[in-house]
Design an enzyme around this catalytic site. Structure first.
Site, PDB file in Angstrom:
ATOM      1  N   TYR A 157      -1.596   4.669   5.385  1.00  0.00           N
ATOM      2  CA  TYR A 157      -1.883   3.543   4.485  1.00  0.00           C
ATOM      3  C   TYR A 157      -0.582   2.875   4.029  1.00  0.00           C
ATOM      4  CZ  TYR A 157      -3.897   0.913   0.578  1.00  0.00           C
ATOM      5  OH  TYR A 157      -4.273  -0.095  -0.279  1.00  0.00           O
TER       6      TYR A 157
ATOM      7  N   SER B 241       0.044  -3.440  -1.258  1.00  0.00           N
ATOM      8  CA  SER B 241      -0.123  -2.305  -2.158  1.00  0.00           C
ATOM      9  C   SER B 241       1.242  -1.817  -2.600  1.00  0.00           C
ATOM     10  CB  SER B 241      -0.855  -1.159  -1.451  1.00  0.00           C
ATOM     11  OG  SER B 241      -0.893  -0.002  -2.274  1.00  0.00           O
TER      12      SER B 241
END
Length: 267
Positions: free
Chosen positions: A142, A129
């Site tokens: 995250y 990501s």
């Protein structure tokens, strides 16, 4: 001969888009889900696999090898979102997120390497990501799990070079998928000192996903990588400003970049 592809988390979102596109291009695709019976109308095979359960991983990999005799491409796509003030996220949820986003891909990689080494060929694509390149407020866990996977790939590439096994990262920005619905959200507590900034940031994050890019962009990028003889270490896929934010982090002083992020999230 058609290349054989395994996509973890291939039943929805980015994984489904990649799987359908590669199937259209003539690849033999196996996706995975913890509940494959829910996806009987899938355009490609869906096997049972939970990245946190090594037995299901071994069984799925063995099924593919028994059916096809080889495994050319593995796409570690299965992942989970998590939001909240780090102080308020339960330890069990933090560990669960790393089990999916970091240890899960390691489990899959370990399971497929013996076959790829036997073939003296293979490509492993880790879906990370753009959030993994920076510590984002209320997405710190995250960011950390995806950033860890980015670094792991760098090390793996050097360890695998003697076996003609390639590995790369593909970092997507915000895409219009159902990832927000599957996130763990730390609750917005009335007595929390983070209530207002976390609430505002959560709303902004969900808006970004709802207005995100077409996940087929990831499918096109993955096909291009598969057809590349020597893939790069890192790829980024998304809107220009999302990708450019990584460039800015490299060139700006830390505090200036931090200020930009805080302004973006209205903190």
């Amino acid at each position: 001969m058609s290349k054989v592809v395994l996509i973890t988390g291939g039943s929805s979102g980015i994984g489904k888009s990649i799987g359908e596109y590669l199937t259209e291009k003539g690849f033999i695709v196996y996706g995975t889900s913890r509940n494959p019976e829910n996806y009987k109308n899938s355009k490609f095979a869906i096997l049972e696999l939970d990245v946190k359960d090594t037995n299901t991983i071994r069984k799925a990999v063995a099924t593919i090898i028994d059916n096809e005799g080889k495994l050319d491409v593995v796409i570690n796509n299965a992942g989970a979102g998590i939001t909240g003030a780090i102080e308020e996220i339960p330890e069990a949820e933090i560990k669960a997120n790393f089990d999916t986003n970091f240890f899960g891909p390691i489990n899959v990689i370990k399971a497929v390497l013996p076959q790829m080494r036997k073939q003296q060929s293979g490509l492993i694509i880790n879906i990370t990501s753009i959030a993994g390149y920076m510590g984002l407020p209320y997405r710190g866990i995250y960011s950390a799990s995806k950033g860890a996977l980015e670094l792991l790939t760098e090390a793996f590439r050097m360890e695998l070079k003697d076996f003609n096994i390639k590995m790369t990262n593909v970092a997507p920005g915000d895409f219009a998928t159902n990832i927000a619905a599957g996130r763990y959200h730390a609750p917005l507590l009335d007595d929390s000192p983070y209530k207002k900034p976390y609430g505002n940031t959560l709303k902004l994050m969900n808006e970004h996903v709802d207005s995100g890019s077409d996940p087929n962009m990831m499918a096109y990028a993955v096909l291009k990588i598969i057809n590349t003889k020597n893939p790069k270490v890192h790829y980024k896929v998304g809107e220009f400003m999302q990708k450019f934010s990584i460039v800015l982090k490299r060139i700006l002083p830390d505090k200036m970049y931090e200020k930009l992020l805080m302004n973006h999230y209205k903190l």
